[in-house]
Structures are given as C-alpha cells and as structure tokens.
Design a protein around this motif. Structure first.
Motif: not given
Length: 368
Positions: A79-85, A89-90, A304-305, A361-368
């Motif tokens: 919920l805290v992560a969701l509040k931060e957008g 990660v959620v 909640s979102g 080892f998964h590369p960084v993707i959109d949103g991360f």
C-alpha cells in the motif's frame, strides 16, 4: 545462547537507527537496509500478538484473525509503494510472495522435516483443494495479462475496470474458502486446528496470554502496525536509489527481497513445525499465505489503486507470470500425494534459486 527471541530483540535496535538514517540523510542504501532489518522483528511481533488474540478469542474468531493479519506486513508495504506510484514494485511483491511461500518456505520445511523424518504426511484432500484455488489465482492474473498483450490498443481504464471486476470475484472466493475451511468442512482441517490450539505451540501460551487484556493486545497490534507503516515509508522512499547503488534492480527487490522480509515470521514458524513432524500445519501456513496473497491482498491492492487513482491492475509482466505458474505447477505436483521427503524440498528450493537467478540477471525494463 542465540535464540530466535534474542535475535528478534536485537533487530529492534535498527528501528531508531533507521529513523536516524532518514533524519540525517544518510545514504539511501543505509536507510533501505536498516528499514528492512527493522520490519523483520515488527512483523514477528505482529504474528505473536495475533496468535495471542486468536488463542484468547477462540477457534472461529481466532482463525479469522490469523487469516486477516497473516499477510498484513506485505499489504502495508504494498500500500505504501502504491501510494508512491510504484505499481510495478507492488506487482512484483505480489508475485514474489506467492513464489516465496510455495517454493522457499515449503522447500525448507520439507527439507528440514525430511532430514529428521524419512517421510512426512499431510492432508491430501486439503492439498488438492488448495491447488485448485491456486489454479484460479493463476487464471485471474493470466487472463487480464493476456487481454493486455493481445489488445495493443486497449485503454488503461478498460484494463483496470476488468481487474476490479476480477478482484471482486477473488475476494468473494476468498470469503467462501474461509467459510469452507472454518465452518462447513472444518473436519478436513481438524488436525491443523488441533495443532494450532492444543499442542506445544500454544499450550504454554494459553496460560500467559489468558491473563492479558485483549484490549491491550489490540492496542499493541495497532502500535506495531503503525511502526511497520513508518518503516515501510522509509524503505519505499529509498528503494530505487538503494537498489541501484547495491547493484540490484527494483524488480529483483520486489520479487525476492521484500517478500522474504514480510514473511520472515511465517517462514520460521512453518519450518519449525515441520521439524516437529507437523507437516499439515506447515503446509497450512505456507499455502494458506500464498492463497491469501492471491485471493485477498492482490484484489485489495487493485481496488485501492482504483479508488486512489493509481493504475493498479492485474496485467502482470509475462516473465513474472511464468515464474508464478512454474511455482504453482511444481508445488501442486509435489504435494498432490500428501507425502513429502527431503529430496522434494531440495527440488522446490532449486526451483526458487533458478527463478531468483533469472530475476537477478533480468535487465531493467520499463517501469523499473
């Protein structure tokens, strides 16, 4: 002598340290690490107090309290992560919690229990029912994801509306599973209920907790919940910078690190009871936690979102979906016969390690 209680008590010292790290603007990784180490004992204390209230309240209300607060730490973090957008990660935390409970927790339980006892047994009927419920959870996140990736022009609001509708269905199913397990078909889970209430896990505690005012326990529970919420704020606010400086991705942190932190108390309890040859109880803790994440926590986060205006839906990254499907498939396969041994524990742990390496080892993707 180092005991579980002494270790947890020592970890409480990280609470003021995390506050100091935030107040004096220390490095993000210091805030991140101290917040993680602070949440672990708070989550364990929450589990202890919930158990105490459950013992005093009786089997029916107690079971409901355990079910409600079982994954409260993960819910607060999400919920805290969701509040931060931090929607991605959620979602990663949701999939990571399911994977961790099914592979890591059950794997360690079967391994350590199997090293002490050649073969352990648990209720196969309950295992099959849980397997069917987990299959429903997979379908619930598979179909919105399939709609998202097969309809390139779909609007985000449409996907979210679909996810909210599915979330409502899942919550209804979750309530019905509680009625099934605690009321209409409680006899299928009678051994687990007996172990939770009448044996050495709670016998000595009944006398101690029976003397404690339930109102005081509830007050302590609310106080600890507030502490977890504050520490979650510190953890989430430092997440992106800290993971970058530690050479990790937020995806790996969400799938592997955060679920382990949130589930520490349940992990240790599940393994401890397996070593005492109570595999029924161990499976109930681990699989029950996964079901609660899939059928209750995830839907609550979606709703909640929707209420807060965040784009939280059930459209997951396909790689996460594959990992969850693999975890459910191998766990269902191993647990279907109602028997376990140490080699099956190794197989589950090996699967978890392979999945963890893939996310590392998964590369960084959109949103991360």
């Amino acid at each position: 002598m180092i005991t579980k209680k002494n270790l947890l008590f020592s970890l409480l010292l990280f609470i003021p340290l995390s506050f100091a790290a935030s107040y004096f603007h220390w490095e993000s990784k210091v805030i991140f690490i101290t917040a993680i180490l602070s949440i672990i004992p708070l989550a364990a204390l929450m589990g202890e107090i919930t158990e105490a209230i459950a013992i005093v309240a009786g089997p029916n209300l107690g079971g409901l309290l355990n079910a409600t607060f079982g994954n409260s730490t993960e819910l607060i973090l999400a919920l805290v992560a969701l509040k931060e957008g931090l929607v991605d990660v959620v979602k990663a935390t949701i999939t990571g919690s399911i994977i961790g409970n099914l592979l890591l927790v059950i794997g360690f339980a079967m391994l350590f229990g199997g090293l002490r006892y050649k073969e352990q047994e648990f209720q196969p009927v309950a295992a099959r029912l849980n397997a069917s419920s987990m299959n429903l959870a997979i379908v619930a996140i598979l179909l919105p994801t399939a709609v998202q990736y097969t309809s390139p022009g779909i609007e985000g609001q449409t996907l979210q509306n679909l996810s909210v509708a599915v979330a409502i269905v899942l919550i209804i199913v979750y309530v019905l599973t509680l009625i099934f397990s605690m009321k209409t078909h409680a006899y299928l889970y009678s051994l687990v209920i007996t172990e939770m209430q009448g044996e050495d896990l709670s016998k000595s505690r009944k006398e101690d907790f029976g003397k404690i005012n339930v109102k005081k326990l509830v007050f302590l529970l609310l106080l600890i919940t507030l502490g977890i919420a504050i520490e979650s704020e510190l953890l989430v606010s430092s997440l992106q910078e800290a993971t970058k400086s530690l050479g990790l991705t937020p995806l790996f942190a969400g799938v592997i690190l955060l679920p382990i932190v949130g589930n520490t108390a349940e992990h240790t309890t599940a393994v401890a009871v397996a070593i005492k040859n109570k595999m029924d109880l161990s499976m109930a803790i681990a699989v029950g936690s996964s079901l609660q994440i899939a059928l209750f926590v995830a839907p609550v986060l979606v709703i909640s979102g929707w209420i807060s205006g965040q784009s939280m839906d059930l459209g997951f990254n396909p790689f996460e979906l594959v990992a969850v499907a693999v975890a459910v498939l191998i766990t269902n396969s191993i647990s279907s016969d109602g028997r376990s041994n140490w080699l099956e524990g190794i197989l589950l742990l090996a699967t978890y390690i392979v999945i963890g390496l893939a996310f590392y080892f998964h590369p960084v993707i959109d949103g991360f």
